[in-house]
Design an enzyme around this catalytic site. Structure first.
Site, PDB file in Angstrom:
ATOM      1  N   THR A   2      -3.352  22.654   7.870  1.00 20.68           N
ATOM      2  CA  THR A   2      -2.926  22.423   6.485  1.00 20.68           C
ATOM      3  C   THR A   2      -3.612  23.377   5.519  1.00 20.68           C
ATOM      4  O   THR A   2      -4.806  23.652   5.632  1.00 20.68           O
ATOM      5  CB  THR A   2      -3.233  20.978   6.078  1.00 20.68           C
ATOM      6  OG1 THR A   2      -2.513  20.093   6.934  1.00 20.68           O
ATOM      7  CG2 THR A   2      -2.849  20.709   4.644  1.00 20.68           C
ATOM      8  N   ARG A  32      -7.284 -22.834   4.194  1.00 17.33           N
ATOM      9  CA  ARG A  32      -7.474 -22.998   2.753  1.00 17.33           C
ATOM     10  C   ARG A  32      -6.455 -23.986   2.198  1.00 17.33           C
ATOM     11  O   ARG A  32      -5.266 -23.912   2.508  1.00 17.33           O
ATOM     12  CB  ARG A  32      -7.343 -21.648   2.053  1.00 17.33           C
ATOM     13  CG  ARG A  32      -7.432 -21.708   0.528  1.00 17.33           C
ATOM     14  CD  ARG A  32      -8.803 -22.174   0.074  1.00 17.33           C
ATOM     15  NE  ARG A  32      -8.807 -22.434  -1.356  1.00 17.33           N
ATOM     16  CZ  ARG A  32      -9.127 -21.536  -2.292  1.00 17.33           C
ATOM     17  NH1 ARG A  32      -9.464 -20.305  -1.916  1.00 17.33           N
ATOM     18  NH2 ARG A  32      -9.098 -21.846  -3.555  1.00 17.33           N
ATOM     19  N   GLU A  61      -0.679  14.040   9.150  1.00 21.03           N
ATOM     20  CA  GLU A  61       0.158  14.256  10.344  1.00 21.03           C
ATOM     21  C   GLU A  61       1.641  14.263   9.949  1.00 21.03           C
ATOM     22  O   GLU A  61       2.499  13.855  10.730  1.00 21.03           O
ATOM     23  CB  GLU A  61      -0.118  13.187  11.410  1.00 21.03           C
ATOM     24  CG  GLU A  61      -1.502  13.262  12.017  1.00 21.03           C
ATOM     25  CD  GLU A  61      -1.760  14.579  12.733  1.00 21.03           C
ATOM     26  OE1 GLU A  61      -0.863  15.082  13.425  1.00 21.03           O
ATOM     27  OE2 GLU A  61      -2.861  15.119  12.590  1.00 21.03           O
TER      28      GLU A  61
END
Length: 710
Positions: free
Chosen positions: A177, A349, A461
């Site tokens: 790159t 919860r 990528e």
């Protein structure tokens, strides 16, 4: 070409709509009851061990070895460290990882490796659970830098460098790159000009935009790099090739002509020393060219076993597809972790009083079910699709089925699944974070840290949108080739004609139709044939429309054709994404064949597969209505049945995430360790004892009610 389920006869758009209309009464009469699923929900359970084994995939031994590494505190992320200390910790962890033997799995036995391409990635991607920075730094060292030497070099390069790469004696960077070019590798500016008088290549970055950028190991630790540059010899540019270029001496100082900068603090993955590199007429020996696909003789003559420059370029880049494959798998790991944490917390919860006065478990609320259970379904779909992709990758890179056709399919599959999975992982982590409320925002519960580290997965990528455009182009090419083969001169009549089944990529696995109807007598929406037709239509119809648009300007100038194609770009990318989701649905469907069709496991996982497919369809209901693929009444039924599915799957939510096989040492989220259940039990016991004592205060509302009755 294989035939997919429900594709026994071609349909036109009109006949497809007619078929939908003729069955409307039958569907309206169907109450959406599902006796088999009802029975499983009432008393049945999945076989957690059998599902666990299926989720481990084709390399369970290597994957479990990766999980053992991830569960070892030596490899855990330390959130108290700043960037500099984090980088040094990850470097030291990488050295310790070498001692486990897992980084060597992909390399030849000759150099001390394990010679298992698929097993290597299976073990490697689980490191996300330890610290994504460790996973990515390892990916740079062994999956990019080392893999470039292995796959683009020849035996002389392997003998010279691979052992030191594997042992981390030679840390390296992967310099592809550039600041000015990311996904467009063919246009990079760095040059490698051959000098026949000295038999050397001259590596040079001619302008600032050609600096190599965002490179792991470049800022501090890399002593060499595999540098991609335009190979120029005899005044001819032969395109991008890869070169081994030394960067630093043993004291860590840049060698003459090499320079660079530190990228500094990032949004995540700060255990990796990303940096920039530039080269000013750096000379390297001729045999530092990694010359498997292109070579330069001493006199400067260029040769290659691949005549076509374009095919040569894509062949070289295709050898590095494992980065995309591993990101797809790492994303599935993150999705599993996120849903395991959020479902466990949601099962413990409690919030807001119910009709009996006790507070209600979060996962008993429909909205919570609609948030989390589709994410569980996506995690399963992504996991099964990744295993099929990994098998394809292994067959190609172990020379089991290494053909040009299989390589092309592998590249397209990776380009389709990596974007879908990385986006899904980010969505799952965000939804899980929100579903856990303020607790999800605490670093100790992992969700925000994982999401920050994985944010960049959507662009490295290969930027996801660019990759999906590549997929769309492949789908379009296959579509046009099929029309040409059929001697069809216009594509207009083909738009929306049939489920997309002509793509060569269908060779990845068996036909969905091979699994029949799973012994279920259910409504139209639950029929896998119809689900696939709907998902496939979302791919084929836009591709057909694009082909029609291009056909209308085929006699126009190149500029007009480019403009028209550009106008179709969004549609092309959406078709590519829909194709990735179709691949996941098909993989999930094939995975169901591993279980007894009469078992509760099969019934429950089938419902989970349906949840995945129908939730994808629900997202695009507007398109299905406008295209005539669904009537209004049936579109309403999609959401109605999804509500029913999540309610029936709710009792199995904990089993489904427990089947992942992750332990506390993998998740390391305090809200998923049972601490919340202990708090809830303590609170319930307190109020029970308070009421029993007779000392409980009277609520103001109770007093007012008593007064009103008087």
């Amino acid at each position: 070409m294989s035939t997919q389920p429900g594709a026994s006869r071609p349909q036109t758009a009109d006949s497809a709509t007619e078929d939908l209309s003729t069955t409307e009464a039958a569907v309206a009469a169907d109450s959406l009851e599902d006796p088999e699923l009802d029975a499983a929900a009432a008393g049945g359970r999945i076989d957690r061990e059998a599902v666990h084994q299926a989720l481990l995939g084709s390399w369970p031994k290597e994957r479990l070895a990766g999980r053992r590494n991830a569960a070892n505190p030596v490899f855990w992320r330390d959130d108290s460290l700043g960037m500099d200390a984090h980088r040094e910790r990850v470097l030291e962890q990488s050295r310790k990882l070498v001692e486990t033997g897992t980084p060597a799995l992909a390399y030849p036995v000759k150099y001390g490796g394990g010679n298992t391409a698929g097993g290597n990635i299976a073990a490697f991607e689980e490191l996300v659970l330890a610290d994504p920075s460790l996973q990515i730094k390892g990916g740079v060292q062994w999956g990019l830098f080392g893999a470039a030497i292995l796959h683009l070099g020849t035996e002389v390069h392997h003998d010279r460098w691979l052992r030191e790469v594997m042992s981390l004696e030679l840390p390296g960077a992967f310099a592809m790159t550039e600041t000015g070019h990311g996904s467009d590798v063919a246009s990079i500016g760095t040059t490698a000009t051959y000098d026949p008088e000295t038999e050397e290549f001259i590596i040079h970055t001619p302008f600032r935009g050609a600096w190599k950028d965002y490179l792991g190991n470049a800022a501090l630790h890399g002593r060499a790099a595999t540098v991609f540059a335009q190979l120029i010899t005899g005044g001819v540019n032969h395109g991008v090739h890869c070169f081994f270029v030394p960067l630093r001496d043993d004291d860590g100082n840049f060698l003459p002509g090499v320079g660079g900068e530190d990228d500094g603090l990032k949004g995540g993955l700060n255990g990796i020393d990303n940096g920039r590199l530039h080269f000013t007429n750096v000379r390297i020996p001729r045999d530092y060219l990694l010359n498997r696909y292109g070579d330069v003789a001493a006199d400067g003559t260029y040769s290659s076993p691949i005549d076509s420059p374009g095919r040569r370029f894509f062949t070289m880049l295709g050898t590095l597809v494992q980065g995309r494959v591993s990101l797809d798998g790492a994303s599935a790991v993150a999705m599993r972790a996120a849903t395991a944490i959020a479902v466990t917390y949601g099962n413990q919860r409690r919030q807001f009083a119910g009709g009996d006065g006790d507070e209600v478990t979060l996962l008993d609320y429909q909205r919570h079910q609609r948030r989390l259970l589709p994410e569980v379904a996506r995690a399963y779909a992504a996991t099964f699709a990744h295993d099929e992709l990994l098998r394809k990758f292994h067959e190609v890179f172990q020379d089991i089925a290494d053909t040009p056709e299989n390589r092309a399919d592998l590249e397209t599959l990776a380009a389709a699944l990596k974007p879908v999975a990385t986006w899904q992982a980010l969505d799952s982590l965000q939804l899980a974070r929100e579903a856990c409320g303020g607790a999800g925002f605490l670093a100790e519960n992992r969700l925000v840290g994982l999401r920050a580290d994985m944010d960049v997965y959507a662009t490295f990528e290969g930027d996801n949108n660019v990759l999906l455009q590549l997929v769309g182009k492949r789908l379009l090419d296959d579509h046009l080739a099929r029309l040409k083969q059929d001697a069809v001169r216009t594509v207009a009549s083909q738009v929306g004609s049939r489920a997309y089944r002509g793509i060569g990529l269908a060779r990845l696995g068996a036909n969905v139709g091979d699994f029949g109807r799973f012994g279920r007598s259910v409504g139209w929406l639950r029929d896998p044939v119809h689900q696939r037709q709907l998902l496939a239509a979302r791919v084929e119809e836009p591709i057909g429309e694009i082909a029609a648009a291009l056909a209308r300007v085929r006699n126009e100038s190149k500029q007009v054709q480019r403009d028209v194609f550009n106008q179709q770009q969004h549609k092309l990318i959406m078709a590519g994404r829909a194709y990735g989701e179709l691949l996941q649905w098909e993989s999930f469907t094939r995975a169901l064949d591993r279980f007894d069709p009469a078992s509760d496991t099969h019934r429950i996982l089938t419902a989970l597969r349906d949840l995945y497919g129908l939730e994808v369809i629900e997202r695009d209901l507007g398109w299905y209505l406008m295209s005539g693929r669904l009537t209004v009444q049936r579109a309403r039924m999609v959401s109605s049945y999804l509500n029913r599915l999540v309610a029936k799957l709710r009792p199995h939510a904990q089993d489904l995430v427990a089947a992942y096989g992750y332990e506390d040492a993998h998740l390391r989220a305090k809200i998923a360790t049972g601490a919340e259940a202990e708090r809830q039990a303590e609170a319930a016991q307190y109020y029970e004892q308070l009421r029993a004592s007779g000392d409980a205060p009277v609520h103001e509302k109770t007093l007012r009610s008593q007064r009103d009755r008087r």
